[in-house]
Enzyme design. Structure first.
Site, PDB file in Angstrom:
ATOM      1  N   SER A  10       0.811  -1.213   0.000  1.00  0.00           N
ATOM      2  CA  SER A  10       0.000   0.000   0.000  1.00  0.00           C
ATOM      3  C   SER A  10       0.848   1.268   0.000  1.00  0.00           C
ATOM      4  O   SER A  10       1.585   1.532  -0.939  1.00  0.00           O
ATOM      5  CB  SER A  10      -0.971  -0.037   1.190  1.00  0.00           C
ATOM      6  OG  SER A  10      -1.930   0.980   1.106  1.00  0.00           O
ATOM      7  N   ASP A  53      -2.841   6.445  -3.426  1.00  0.00           N
ATOM      8  CA  ASP A  53      -1.640   5.837  -2.861  1.00  0.00           C
ATOM      9  C   ASP A  53      -1.168   4.708  -3.776  1.00  0.00           C
ATOM     10  O   ASP A  53      -1.725   4.489  -4.856  1.00  0.00           O
ATOM     11  CB  ASP A  53      -1.872   5.364  -1.425  1.00  0.00           C
ATOM     12  CG  ASP A  53      -2.788   4.151  -1.331  1.00  0.00           C
ATOM     13  OD1 ASP A  53      -3.529   3.884  -2.297  1.00  0.00           O
ATOM     14  OD2 ASP A  53      -2.767   3.480  -0.287  1.00  0.00           O
ATOM     15  N   ASP A  98      -1.351   1.528  -3.972  1.00  0.00           N
ATOM     16  CA  ASP A  98      -2.210   0.439  -4.461  1.00  0.00           C
ATOM     17  C   ASP A  98      -3.618   0.905  -4.806  1.00  0.00           C
ATOM     18  O   ASP A  98      -4.475   0.094  -5.150  1.00  0.00           O
ATOM     19  CB  ASP A  98      -2.254  -0.721  -3.465  1.00  0.00           C
ATOM     20  CG  ASP A  98      -3.056  -0.416  -2.214  1.00  0.00           C
ATOM     21  OD1 ASP A  98      -3.085   0.758  -1.806  1.00  0.00           O
ATOM     22  OD2 ASP A  98      -3.633  -1.348  -1.626  1.00  0.00           O
ATOM     23  N   ASP A 141      -6.177   2.201  -3.096  1.00  0.00           N
ATOM     24  CA  ASP A 141      -7.360   2.095  -2.231  1.00  0.00           C
ATOM     25  C   ASP A 141      -7.506   3.304  -1.321  1.00  0.00           C
ATOM     26  O   ASP A 141      -8.445   3.380  -0.534  1.00  0.00           O
ATOM     27  CB  ASP A 141      -7.339   0.799  -1.415  1.00  0.00           C
ATOM     28  CG  ASP A 141      -6.251   0.762  -0.349  1.00  0.00           C
ATOM     29  OD1 ASP A 141      -5.356   1.638  -0.361  1.00  0.00           O
ATOM     30  OD2 ASP A 141      -6.283  -0.158   0.496  1.00  0.00           O
TER      31      ASP A 141
END
EC number: 5.4.2.10
Length: 445
Positions: free
Chosen positions: A102, A241, A243, A245
């Protein structure tokens, strides 16, 4: 619930090359997960990743493990976490596996799982995988080995899904938008979504090289996009960000809009358009200003523990649709099964276009209380959350802020950090009180 050995609040995460983020362990994880899922009749899973250089290695290890368990694998390549959740459902796969850490630096990585409904894997299944990891790794007979194949149209499928969540009769043709993809998994997706809906798009953070993910850009480093929005005289900015999400936004003045303000704008627009369905879930970290502003609109508000998993659980429990963390995880169950930065941005852009108001204007109904979060790195043997001096200081600060603010002390679920959050009407006072507690936390060994 039983103690977990490997799975944390967001899957398994750590430093690449150190246990458990090693090729050997990750291959065994793929095998263990494959064995558990095979017991449920599974024949296929999907694997996606962000843009970290280690993603190739871990993808191959997972693929080998699943194949050894007799599970077919669809390889999505670089794909946002919510995109993996969506495609897991549409491909009727039994699970989707995300290789990502992430918002963490490139040298970290992690593995997390989605169920066949596009939601995070149930606790019972995670615990079953942990139990299987304690057994020796085996291999099915050659004729039953799983096959792997690339899913070549994965990005296009997800782009079309995102666009389908924006009203078909309106366009973004009058907007100039800066999009920062953090050199992460949305680099080839987010700019195309907004551009195909008519916006003029200025891209930053869309040149991943394997080591620059989240580096000085994206939703955890907002200086670059704030500067770009002002310099280009853009209408707004969207920062994702690594990833995809998590989302933060910027209005035309360069002001940063966090998850609390984003969910407020979405909830207000739902109220204005008659789509209000229940209340809003925030977390223990959500600004008190959000709670007060929603109360003014007669919208219920409830707090969960920190973590999008806990937000989701409380949404399900209450039967509500909207939830968010101030860090930028925004969930709208009217559209998705998990937090999705691109979808959240489209929800806000729906409000901007339908109400014919700027992002600056839409955020004016929410007055945020000054809030300071101090992260204290901690590696000692004793738990600061149980330290007498720290607890006494927390009690003293709570008494000082009675009726005017609050203090929250908690451990990070993904990093060796103690988070000290203080909220109140005056920033100078908040800073003084937060640092007082943080200094005591630093003394605990």
């Amino acid at each position: 619930m039983s103690d977990r050995k490997y799975f944390g609040t967001d899957g398994i995460r750590g430093l690449v090359g150190q246990y458990p983020i090693t090729p050997e362990f990750v291959m065994k994880l793929g095998y263990a997960a494959g064995k558990v899922l095979a017991g449920q009749g599974t024949k296929k899973v999907l694997i996606g990743k962000d843009t970290r250089i280690s993603g190739y290695m871990l993808e191959s290890a997972l693929e080998a493990g699943f194949s050894a368990a007799g599970i077919d694998v669809g390889l999505l390549g670089p794909m946002p976490t919510p995109g993996i959740a969506y495609l897991t459902k549409t491909f009727r796969a039994e699970a989707g596996i995300v290789i990502s850490a992430s918002h963490n630096p490139f040298y970290d990585n992690g593995i997390k799982f989605f169920s066949n409904t596009g939601e995070k894997l149930p606790d019972a299944v995670e615990l079953a995988i942990e139990a299987e990891l304690d057994n020796p790794m085996g291999c099915v007979e050659s004729a039953k080995l799983g096959k792997a194949s690339r899913v070549n149209d994965a990005a296009g499928r997800y782009i079309e899904f995102c666009k389908s969540n924006f009203p078909s009769k309106i366009s973004l043709k009058d907007l100039t938008i800066v999009v920062d993809c953090a050199h992460g998994a949305t680099y080839h997706i987010a700019p195309n979504v907004f551009r195909e809906l008519g916006a003029t798009v200025i891209e930053i953070g869309t040149a991943p090289n394997g080591t620059n993910i989240n580096q000085g850009c994206g939703a955890t480093s907002m200086a670059a996009i704030s500067k770009a929005v002002v310099e280009h005289k853009a209408d707004l900015g969207i920062a994702l960000d690594g990833d995809g999400d998590r989302i933060m936004m910027v209005d035309h003045t360069g002001y940063v809009i966090d998850g609390d303000e984003i969910i407020y704008i979405i909830a207000c627009n739902d109220l204005k358009t008659g789509r209000k369905e229940g209340g809003v879930v925030g977390t223990l970290m959500s600004n008190m200003g959000l709670e007060l502003a929603l109360k003014e609109l007669d919208i219920e508000f409830a707090r969960s523990n920190v973590g999008d998993r806990h937000v989701m659980e409380l949404l399900r429990e209450k039967g509500w649709q909207l939830g968010a963390e101030n860090s930028g995880h925004v969930i709208n169950l009217n559209h998705t099964s998990t937090g999705d930065g691109i979808i959240a941005a489209l929800n806000v852009l729906t409000a901007v276009t339908k109400q014919e108001k700027s992002l600056f204007e839409l955020r004016q109904g929410l007055t945020m209380l000054p809030q300071l979060l101090v992260n204290v790195r901690f590696s000692g043997q004793n738990n600061p959350l149980n330290d007498a001096d720290v607890l006494a200081a927390v009690d003293e600060v709570n008494e000082t802020l009675t009726g005017r603010g609050r203090v929250l002390l908690r451990k990070s679920g993904t990093e060796p950090l103690i988070r000290v959050m203080v909220e109140g009407p005056d920033m100078d006072e908040v800073t003084l009180l937060a640092n007082k507690i943080a200094d005591l936390v630093k003394l605990v060994k």
